[in-house]
Each structure stands twice: as structure tokens, then as C-alpha cells.
Design an enzyme around this catalytic site. Sequence first.
Site, PDB file in Angstrom:
ATOM      1  N   VAL A 173       0.835  -1.193   0.000  1.00  0.00           N
ATOM      2  CA  VAL A 173       0.000   0.000   0.000  1.00  0.00           C
ATOM      3  C   VAL A 173       0.873   1.247   0.000  1.00  0.00           C
ATOM      4  O   VAL A 173       1.751   1.401   0.857  1.00  0.00           O
ATOM      5  CB  VAL A 173      -0.940   0.025   1.228  1.00  0.00           C
ATOM      6  CG1 VAL A 173      -1.745   1.318   1.256  1.00  0.00           C
ATOM      7  CG2 VAL A 173      -1.866  -1.182   1.210  1.00  0.00           C
ATOM      8  N   TYR A 202      14.519   9.814   0.451  1.00  0.00           N
ATOM      9  CA  TYR A 202      13.741   8.589   0.580  1.00  0.00           C
ATOM     10  C   TYR A 202      14.068   7.854   1.884  1.00  0.00           C
ATOM     11  O   TYR A 202      13.388   8.030   2.886  1.00  0.00           O
ATOM     12  CB  TYR A 202      13.932   7.664  -0.631  1.00  0.00           C
ATOM     13  CG  TYR A 202      12.947   6.507  -0.598  1.00  0.00           C
ATOM     14  CD1 TYR A 202      11.686   6.635  -1.176  1.00  0.00           C
ATOM     15  CD2 TYR A 202      13.246   5.323   0.067  1.00  0.00           C
ATOM     16  CE1 TYR A 202      10.763   5.611  -1.103  1.00  0.00           C
ATOM     17  CE2 TYR A 202      12.329   4.293   0.147  1.00  0.00           C
ATOM     18  CZ  TYR A 202      11.098   4.442  -0.441  1.00  0.00           C
ATOM     19  OH  TYR A 202      10.183   3.425  -0.344  1.00  0.00           O
TER      20      TYR A 202
END
Length: 393
Positions: free
Chosen positions: A137, A236
Amino acid sequence: MAERIVRPTGRGFLLLDSHPTGCVESVRAALPPIATVSRRPTALVIGSSAGYGLAATVAGLARQGIQGVGIGFERPPGRRTATAGWYRTIATAEFAAEAGSDFTFLNADAFADATKQETLDLLAKRFGGLDHLIYSVAAPRRTDPDTGETFQSVIKPLGAAHTTRTLEFDRDGTPALRELSADPADEAETAATVRVMGGDDWSRWITALSDRGLLRDGFRTVALTYIGSKLTSAIYRDGTIGAAKAHLESTAAGLTDLLKPVGGRALTSVNGAAVTQASTAIPGIALYVSLLRAVLGDALQSPMEQSIRLWDQLTGAAPLDLDEQGRIRLDRWELSPDVQAAVAERWSSITPGTISEVADVAWFRAQFRALYGFDIDGVDYDVPVEPDLPWPT
């Protein structure tokens, strides 16, 4: 909705419409051969309509003969076409039927307790239990079912502002090298990103399945994660998303304790870089992946190739390839020192004038457009198509 010609319109890496035929053909073009199976394990794939979740669904159907449920959250057709995942799910459902699999797709918010209830009821009635759960997800926001509070995720560095170079395309498709700067996230933004993309919801799913007695002996669950290169780490892995991924990975240990009564195990899988709708939103990733492709060529492993390897490890057909933290590593091809050194050399030397020579920008642009069903071989984009296609039942 009447048939019409669908063109790629939008800004940056976000297109406003998806091509129905192109999306369907993009799934069919990636189908692996169907293997003969002696049993059909029951699987739940959360995030089955895009990216690695889609690849894991298709790979599971083809190579393991999975049955079960896939959950996506897609916009239906209306004033605009449906989202690409809507049409990809139609193609995946058709493939599941061809493969002889009993597989149901739900279009629902995976974070919601109502979705969990509907899914568990379906699993209990249809299959009686679950062998595998894959959690994939990537969402911009999540509403906490307990408090009703909505959390918004952000893509920001931690501790200090960061400037990175990234790849963009002008309207005519000309590649451009640009700089983007991001201010550091504050504590509230970081915490909110962890609430959205960390392990909270994964844990709620496993707990709900356990409470209903739906976990079969030997049950295994895996949540997909990413580490990536030092070249992108500031925005990130060392940023807000990385904080969420670290929470996701730490959640696995607690879930494994919960699964001890059924001899189960919770793992995270570190996948390699790919062009997905989620990854294109991260500054610097487009440039990095284009450089990685220029270095590796066809040796860059697709999400489908990695997903086949993941299923082999989850089902025991191949041994688990774990690192010191107990994470499955499907990204070793990406992070090998030789590959990273070659990418870093290109990253440091690239200029606006050499971008098309140093990075595989043509490949990246085609991959990005294919996410929305464009640039697919064999599709005539001058032919009107029907965008109002129903969700598979």
C-alpha cells in the site's frame, strides 16, 4: 459513456486519463506462463491494482495458482476515464478466470474497518482460511478507524533541507534535468507519514484475521518495502518515507510473535527500483531509475520477475534470501557495488546536454506512459474506446 479517443493529458508524471485498452494490454503483455499446481493456496493481496501489488497478484495467479481476494482503491469512470488500476483490475480478473482461479477483487479503502469486515466475511464464507497476505500500500492519506483523525503523508527529508536533481519531461516529451529543493519535515509531518505508510494498518489486518480464526497453519505475510541507493537516500530512506518503512519493518517482529500459535511468520520484502505511480512522485527517483536502466539494460529486474521470486520464497519452493535484519532481499541486483558505482558516476557527470546519452530517458518515458495505458505495442490510439467498463464481479 460514449466511445471516445483517449489522449495522454496531464502535468509532470500525473496523467488525467487512462487508456482502457492500453491498460488491459499492459497487463497481458507482462503475463508469465501458467504453471501446473497441485493445490491452490488462499491469498489476500492488499494493493492489488498497481505496482508491485499488481505484479504479486498476477505472479501468484500464474505461478502458484492462488485463489482469494485482491483489494484496490480506484476511481470509477465518470467525467474522466477510470484510473488505470480500474482497467488493470479488469484484465487481472480476466486472467484469473482463464487460470481457473476463484479470485475476487474489491474496490475499497483498505484502511477502513468496514473493508476489513467485508473481506474477512468473504474469506470465511468462500475459503475458510488464509495462507498468505501480501501488503503493498502506497497512499497519500489515512483515516484512523479508532479516532477518525485523517493523517497526510509527506515526501520530505529529515533534519535539514535537501536539493536533488531530477528528470522531467517538457510537453513535447523533451527530457530536462532540473533541481528540486525540499524543506525538512517537522515532527508532526514525520509522525503522520508513519501513521499512513508504516505498519499500523498491516498489523490491524493480521490482528483482525487472527481474531476471526482465519489464519491457517504456516500462514505467512509479507509487506513490501524499499531501501534504494545512497543517491536518493536523503529524500527517501533517510526521509519521512524511510521513517515509515523502518516502522513497517519493525512491525514484522511483533506480528511474528502474534503468529506463533499457527506457526506463522511476518516478513518484509525489500524490492528493487521500478517505474510505478508511487515512485514517480518521489524527487530524484525518475533520474536515478533512468540511470540504473542505462547501466543494467535488460538486466534491470521487472516487478513481475521479482514477484515470481518472492512467491517462490514464501511458498518454500526456494529458500528465503534474508539479510541481517531478517528482510527478504529481492534488490541485490540493484545495490551491488559495481552497479551503484556505475550509476553514481553517471549521476555526478550528467548535464542537461548529455541527459539523453547518460540516462535511458526514452525507456523511462515509455514506462511512465505505460502506467496509464499509453505507448503499448499493438494498441491503435486513434480508435475510439469505451471508458465506461464495469468493475469485475
